[in-house]
Design an enzyme around this catalytic site. Sequence first.
Site, short mmCIF file in Angstrom:
data_model
loop_
_atom_site.label_atom_id
_atom_site.label_comp_id
_atom_site.label_asym_id
_atom_site.label_seq_id
_atom_site.Cartn_x
_atom_site.Cartn_y
_atom_site.Cartn_z
N CYS A 22 -17.34 -1.92 -19.18
CA CYS A 22 -17.88 -1.64 -17.92
C CYS A 22 -18.99 -2.35 -17.51
CB CYS A 22 -18.15 -0.20 -17.79
SG CYS A 22 -18.30 0.21 -16.04
N CYS A 58 -15.53 2.34 -21.43
CA CYS A 58 -16.84 2.10 -21.10
C CYS A 58 -17.60 0.81 -21.84
CB CYS A 58 -17.43 3.29 -21.48
SG CYS A 58 -16.90 4.74 -20.77
N CYS A 114 -12.18 1.89 -15.85
CA CYS A 114 -12.65 3.36 -15.73
C CYS A 114 -11.60 4.31 -15.48
CB CYS A 114 -13.97 3.57 -14.46
SG CYS A 114 -14.67 5.06 -14.49
N ASP A 166 -9.61 5.81 -2.47
CA ASP A 166 -8.20 6.23 -3.36
C ASP A 166 -8.78 6.84 -4.54
OD1 ASP A 166 -9.09 4.09 -5.02
OD2 ASP A 166 -6.77 3.37 -5.45
N CYS A 170 -24.67 4.25 -15.30
CA CYS A 170 -23.57 5.07 -15.13
C CYS A 170 -24.17 6.65 -15.28
CB CYS A 170 -22.35 5.09 -16.02
SG CYS A 170 -21.04 6.34 -15.71
N GLU A 198 0.81 -1.36 0.06
CA GLU A 198 -0.23 0.00 0.12
C GLU A 198 0.74 1.25 0.08
OE1 GLU A 198 -3.09 0.52 -0.44
OE2 GLU A 198 -3.62 -1.61 -0.74
N TYR A 251 -6.03 6.94 4.28
CA TYR A 251 -6.27 5.94 3.26
C TYR A 251 -5.73 4.49 3.45
CZ TYR A 251 -5.43 3.01 -0.70
OH TYR A 251 -5.33 1.97 -1.58
#
Length: 331
Positions: free
Chosen positions: A217, A214, A207, A152, A223, A51, A134
């Site tokens: 997706c 798209c 995305c 994030d 959306c 991370e 985070y």
Amino acid sequence: MNSSAGPAAEDPQQDVHQGIHRAVIEWYARAARDLPWRAPERTPWQVLVSEIMLQQTPVVRVLPVWRRWMQQWPEPQDLAEASPADVVRAWDRLGYPRRALRLHAAAQSVRDEHGGRVPSRHSELLALPGIGAYTAAAVAVFAFRQRHAVVDTNIRRVEARLFTGRALPSRSLTAAETRLAEELLPRDVPESVAWNQAVMELGALVCTARSPRCSECPVREDCAWVAAGSPPAEDVPREQAWHGTDRQVRGALMAVLRAAEEPVPRRLLLADASSAEQLATEHGAPPQVVVDGLTALWRLPAPAEQRERALAGLLADGLAAESDGGLSLPV
């Protein structure tokens, strides 16, 4: 007048959210990248290191460095006992090397205050040196399977497009974005973990900021941004400059110090191309790897005051140390 309470009305919005959760989680099961810090046998320490390394750094650059770190320092106490110089040198070219020192400090805290085990409580994670909101949430979720909203850049972008119809989120995290992420988090704990993983991966692979795919997706039909005709972003962030910046000079200075086994005289680090050859002769012949780094540094069209400023910044940040012999990595 007699009245009786009927069954509670179903929330249509909740139904929509549940459908989106299922679609994105099912997509993740098919499309997720096979990354070592996601493996069933991964440890909380491996998740924590990943991370911090992944902050502002793409996976392709992190993977080889992460693997080397896990071989060299498989547990927090292993890193805690390393010298700052070794830690900064092993950070290699991941960028933002202060993260290496923060991770080193976090490892020492884990060793000294938590018996060498990464703490599972969110509040204790947040109290570790260099760990922000985070990272604490991400480790609690991905290492310990807890229910927290992970927010994030990728998640912010997906949720901005999907639910608010905006092409890009705000430049800085807003309270409204945090509330939205928390409202969207499934109540079921395992599902909330899966949702965090899946929506983050959707932002990373589909995305994306520049060229979203798209057509691939799984929630295109839901959306708001697509429904609005995919309008352009109102405020397009400019690409962060590199050439000619203090960051570039700092990076070149760090490359020299990482390669050097002995302190490097300040005059060599601050020289320009016109005087470099004479100075190198005066100070003897350094190893070729140091010469290569110095040559790259000398070729930068950076004025003297910028070199001085960059070097002062490295000293102030604890990324370099100065002695009578010159400059080196921190000891």
